[in-house]
Design an enzyme around this catalytic site. Sequence first.
Site: not given
Ligand code: PLP
Length: 404
Positions: A75, A153, A207, A209, A245, A333
């Site tokens: 994000t 996603n 990202s 995770h 940091t 989300c």
């Molecule tokens: N962009 C996409 C396509 C995602 O699927 C996600 C998370 O589901 C994000 C951005 C956001 O990533 P983060 O959870 O690392 O903020």
Amino acid sequence: MLKQKKVYLDNSATTIVDAEVVREMQSYFSDIYGNASSFHYFGRQAKMALNSARKKVADIVNAEPEEIFFSGCGTESDNIAILGVIAAHCKKGHIITTKIEHHAVLHTCKYLEKNGHEVTYLDVDKDGVISVEDFKKAIKGDTLLVTIMHANNEVGSIQPIESVASELKKINEKRKDKIYFHTDAVQTTGKIQLNVKKLGIDLLTMSAHKFNGPKGIGAIYIRKGVSVSPITFGGHHEGELRPGTENIPCIVGFAKALEISSNRIEKYSKKVFTLREKLKKGILNVIPDVIINGSGNKAVSSILNVSFSYIEGESLLLMLDMKGIAVSTGSACTSASAEPSHVLSAMRVNPISTQGAIRFSFDYNNTEEDVDYVLEVLPKVVSNLRLMSPVWNNQKTFKNKNEN
Ligand code: PLP
């Protein structure tokens, strides 16, 4: 008491951290814990780890180390890319994006709209893919930034990033004010071999995770020569772009997870494709009135989005959870909101089907037994929920009357 079987099929929300990644991160909590900005031994050790992680990530995506910046998450990288390019060019520019972006991009664009910028949201087809022709038509004299996700996603649809980049290159050759191209590659990093030069983009979001790395660590590739202003202010970290940091354990974990996942992309793709197809066939064979949303050959293999008509996705999710199966109704989300998915709406999925949509998302660690268990549980759960659904019962009565 018998232990409840657990099957995790929500890997697009987040993944388990690879044991090797955890091992690699461990000593950066307890032994090499210095601040990478400090000049003493402890700081220098941390700085070495930071530099080596940056180089590892750069090598994997075919970038230079100076083009990789670590951030707090996907994000934040999306925000840096979009707001940072706009801030660096200090003007009210036009932005092109799509209707199916993650909220990290969509809400940032909405914010810019409120502040006087014009934004074009490109439509997608029934597979969730934009048209390059539409993109070309959307370009304006004051277009400053294009931000199009690599893979979606919720349904996994892969966008034609290379074709858009090649069109943009031709357009830019004829313009004084260049248009910059950002892609959110959160759902493809570590799953598709990313090559920033081949993709032809200027900025790219990642990202950790989502590819078996730790949470709370993202990165952004910014091509040399592209001006991006910081959007938060403080110290001189990360090329003065992202103050704060550096989170060395997670940065080390990011690089290790990317290395592991990039080395097994072929094996990963084969495995998740087999599992997804097995689940898809199993569902289509035994459950009536289902629609597969996207997931064709223009999609990543890790995602299967299915609409179970006449039932609520949330109810299905809860019933599956009670049986130990973790899935999602779309983006993690947005799962708390009753709004229909903006992605499925953009794909013009019938609203009744949108309500009953479930995303199954796979990882390298899933097994055939996981799919077998879902196929054992799911048909009963769907049929029980449908028995409670007035819409399903009305529709059955109507069908029966017509058949008699
Ligand atoms: N962009 C996409 C396509 C995602 O699927 C996600 C998370 O589901 C994000 C951005 C956001 O990533 P983060 O959870 O690392 O903020």
